[in-house]
Design a protein around this motif. Structure first.
Motif, PDB file in Angstrom:
ATOM      1  N   ALA A  83       0.911  -1.222   0.120  1.00  0.00           N
ATOM      2  CA  ALA A  83       0.121  -0.022   0.080  1.00  0.00           C
ATOM      3  C   ALA A  83       0.838   1.195   0.147  1.00  0.00           C
ATOM      4  CB  ALA A  83      -1.014  -0.070   1.182  1.00  0.00           C
ATOM      5  N   LEU A  84       2.025   1.255   0.501  1.00  0.00           N
ATOM      6  CA  LEU A  84       2.845   2.541   0.462  1.00  0.00           C
ATOM      7  C   LEU A  84       3.214   2.724  -0.977  1.00  0.00           C
ATOM      8  CD1 LEU A  84       5.392   1.461   3.415  1.00  0.00           C
ATOM      9  CD2 LEU A  84       3.277   3.104   3.544  1.00  0.00           C
ATOM     10  N   THR A  85       3.222   1.963  -1.998  1.00  0.00           N
ATOM     11  CA  THR A  85       3.479   2.256  -3.247  1.00  0.00           C
ATOM     12  C   THR A  85       2.411   3.356  -3.709  1.00  0.00           C
ATOM     13  OG1 THR A  85       2.139   0.433  -4.186  1.00  0.00           O
ATOM     14  CG2 THR A  85       4.662   0.235  -3.588  1.00  0.00           C
ATOM     15  N   SER A  86       1.078   3.535  -3.326  1.00  0.00           N
ATOM     16  CA  SER A  86       0.465   4.493  -3.460  1.00  0.00           C
ATOM     17  C   SER A  86       0.775   5.919  -3.028  1.00  0.00           C
ATOM     18  CB  SER A  86      -0.992   4.554  -2.847  1.00  0.00           C
ATOM     19  OG  SER A  86      -1.867   5.433  -2.806  1.00  0.00           O
ATOM     20  N   GLU A  87       1.215   6.656  -4.073  1.00  0.00           N
ATOM     21  CA  GLU A  87       1.712   8.171  -3.704  1.00  0.00           C
ATOM     22  C   GLU A  87       0.748   8.920  -3.113  1.00  0.00           C
ATOM     23  OE1 GLU A  87       3.232  10.307  -7.100  1.00  0.00           O
ATOM     24  OE2 GLU A  87       4.359   8.437  -7.657  1.00  0.00           O
ATOM     25  N   GLU A  88      -0.674   8.722  -3.085  1.00  0.00           N
ATOM     26  CA  GLU A  88      -1.710   9.365  -2.661  1.00  0.00           C
ATOM     27  C   GLU A  88      -1.633   8.830  -0.899  1.00  0.00           C
ATOM     28  OE1 GLU A  88      -2.236   7.947  -5.308  1.00  0.00           O
ATOM     29  OE2 GLU A  88      -2.421   9.645  -6.731  1.00  0.00           O
ATOM     30  N   PHE A  89      -1.487   7.618  -0.871  1.00  0.00           N
ATOM     31  CA  PHE A  89      -1.409   7.148   0.598  1.00  0.00           C
ATOM     32  C   PHE A  89      -0.226   7.398   1.347  1.00  0.00           C
ATOM     33  CE2 PHE A  89      -0.668   3.373   3.511  1.00  0.00           C
ATOM     34  CZ  PHE A  89      -1.521   3.889   4.506  1.00  0.00           C
ATOM     35  N   SER A  90       0.926   7.481   0.814  1.00  0.00           N
ATOM     36  CA  SER A  90       2.289   7.971   1.427  1.00  0.00           C
ATOM     37  C   SER A  90       2.256   9.352   1.868  1.00  0.00           C
ATOM     38  CB  SER A  90       3.371   7.568   0.295  1.00  0.00           C
ATOM     39  OG  SER A  90       3.587   6.089   0.211  1.00  0.00           O
ATOM     40  N   GLY A  91       1.541  10.211   0.864  1.00  0.00           N
ATOM     41  CA  GLY A  91       1.591  11.811   0.943  1.00  0.00           C
ATOM     42  C   GLY A  91       0.481  11.969   2.068  1.00  0.00           C
ATOM     43  N   PHE A  92      -0.453  11.261   2.215  1.00  0.00           N
ATOM     44  CA  PHE A  92      -1.328  11.366   3.623  1.00  0.00           C
ATOM     45  C   PHE A  92      -0.638  11.061   4.735  1.00  0.00           C
ATOM     46  CE2 PHE A  92      -4.250   9.310   6.535  1.00  0.00           C
ATOM     47  CZ  PHE A  92      -5.155  10.456   6.497  1.00  0.00           C
ATOM     48  N   ILE A  93       0.085   9.800   4.804  1.00  0.00           N
ATOM     49  CA  ILE A  93       0.831   9.537   6.000  1.00  0.00           C
ATOM     50  C   ILE A  93       1.586  10.788   6.121  1.00  0.00           C
ATOM     51  CG2 ILE A  93       2.832   7.986   6.921  1.00  0.00           C
ATOM     52  CD1 ILE A  93       1.466   5.843   4.964  1.00  0.00           C
ATOM     53  N   ASN A  94       2.526  11.349   5.311  1.00  0.00           N
ATOM     54  CA  ASN A  94       3.397  12.274   5.640  1.00  0.00           C
ATOM     55  C   ASN A  94       2.839  13.527   5.911  1.00  0.00           C
ATOM     56  OD1 ASN A  94       5.840  10.639   5.016  1.00  0.00           O
ATOM     57  ND2 ASN A  94       5.695  11.493   3.060  1.00  0.00           N
ATOM     58  N   ASN A  95       1.659  14.080   5.260  1.00  0.00           N
ATOM     59  CA  ASN A  95       0.676  15.042   5.520  1.00  0.00           C
ATOM     60  C   ASN A  95       0.224  15.146   7.162  1.00  0.00           C
ATOM     61  OD1 ASN A  95       1.585  16.355   3.308  1.00  0.00           O
ATOM     62  ND2 ASN A  95      -0.322  15.646   2.289  1.00  0.00           N
ATOM     63  N   ASN A  96       0.095  14.110   7.545  1.00  0.00           N
ATOM     64  CA  ASN A  96      -0.851  13.805   8.984  1.00  0.00           C
ATOM     65  C   ASN A  96       0.195  13.451  10.088  1.00  0.00           C
ATOM     66  OD1 ASN A  96      -3.613  14.328   8.414  1.00  0.00           O
ATOM     67  ND2 ASN A  96      -3.060  13.276   6.893  1.00  0.00           N
ATOM     68  N   GLY A  97       1.547  13.195   9.600  1.00  0.00           N
ATOM     69  CA  GLY A  97       2.473  12.870  10.723  1.00  0.00           C
ATOM     70  C   GLY A  97       2.282  11.394  11.415  1.00  0.00           C
ATOM     71  N   ILE A  98       1.764  10.464  10.430  1.00  0.00           N
ATOM     72  CA  ILE A  98       1.379   9.321  11.179  1.00  0.00           C
ATOM     73  C   ILE A  98       2.363   8.194  11.212  1.00  0.00           C
ATOM     74  CG2 ILE A  98      -0.144   7.095  10.660  1.00  0.00           C
ATOM     75  CD1 ILE A  98      -2.216   9.119   9.106  1.00  0.00           C
ATOM     76  N   ALA A  99       2.589   7.690  12.386  1.00  0.00           N
ATOM     77  CA  ALA A  99       3.798   6.860  12.582  1.00  0.00           C
ATOM     78  C   ALA A  99       3.246   5.573  12.947  1.00  0.00           C
ATOM     79  CB  ALA A  99       4.764   7.424  13.776  1.00  0.00           C
ATOM     80  N   GLU A 100       2.131   5.272  13.567  1.00  0.00           N
ATOM     81  CA  GLU A 100       1.716   3.940  14.151  1.00  0.00           C
ATOM     82  C   GLU A 100       0.432   3.708  13.258  1.00  0.00           C
ATOM     83  OE1 GLU A 100       0.690   2.128  18.534  1.00  0.00           O
ATOM     84  OE2 GLU A 100       1.397   4.236  18.301  1.00  0.00           O
ATOM     85  N   PHE A 101       0.381   2.311  12.997  1.00  0.00           N
ATOM     86  CA  PHE A 101      -0.752   1.634  12.101  1.00  0.00           C
ATOM     87  C   PHE A 101      -1.303   0.559  12.762  1.00  0.00           C
ATOM     88  CE2 PHE A 101       2.064   4.133   9.267  1.00  0.00           C
ATOM     89  CZ  PHE A 101       1.022   4.738   8.241  1.00  0.00           C
TER      90      PHE A 101
END
Length: 172
Positions: A83-101
């Motif tokens: 799922a990290l290959t989705s640029e939109e998902f990776s951007g969402f993670i970075n934009n929201n500072g998500i570190a735990e899943f």
């Protein structure tokens, strides 16, 4: 919102019939994540290979299953197992500072496996909700739980994440 997210992977119409065994648990996880002020993210697989019939963009098969609660617009599409290959998902993670899943979904031996492996490799803290993950081959689930743990993921059932008050309720 906290810097945590529940990620639901590939619970789409074209997925294995086995999703029906976990969809109620996934809905419970969605309610829990919402109550805990986590981001709720849905990942959809699109199969772009010419010779395949499933998960084709724009078909009913690639839609999220109707039994699953949709509580956010955080729906991202991937065309590879990770799922990290989705640029939109990776951007969402970075934009929201998500570190735990917290991860739920299908397929334990495919997209869930690749995603959690790459999340831990990238330094994220990853929890696999074991009773919210399915597979085409249900006999492989225990092997996959051991694999996830060997890669640094915490693997527990949803009630264990929800807290002791829920465990007491479940046992009564």
């Amino acid at each position: 919102m906290e810097n945590k997210a529940l990620v639901v992977i590939d619970i789409q119409n074209d997925i294995t019939k086995n999703y029906k065994k976990i969809v109620d648990g996934i809905n419970k996880a969605i309610d829990w994540a919402t109550a805990e002020d986590m981001h709720v993210v849905y990942i959809k697989h699109n199969n772009l290979s010419a010779g395949t019939r499933t998960f084709k963009p724009g078909t009913k098969g690639e839609e999220l299953v109707p039994e699953m609660k949709i509580v956010s617009d955080n729906i991202f599409t991937k065309s590879k197992s990770n799922a990290l290959t989705s640029e939109e998902f990776s951007g969402f993670i970075n934009n929201n500072g998500i570190a735990e899943f917290y991860v739920a979904g299908a397929d334990a031996t495919g997209c869930v496996k690749s995603t959690v492996f790459n999340m831990t490799k990238s330094g994220y803290r990853v929890h696999v909700i074991s009773d919210c993950v399915t597979s085409y081959d249900l006999k492989k689930l225990d092997e996959m739980y051991a694999y996830y743990a060997s890669k640094g993921c915490e693997v527990k059932e949803l009630d264990e994440y929800m807290g002791p008050e829920n465990l007491l309720h479940r046992r009564s």
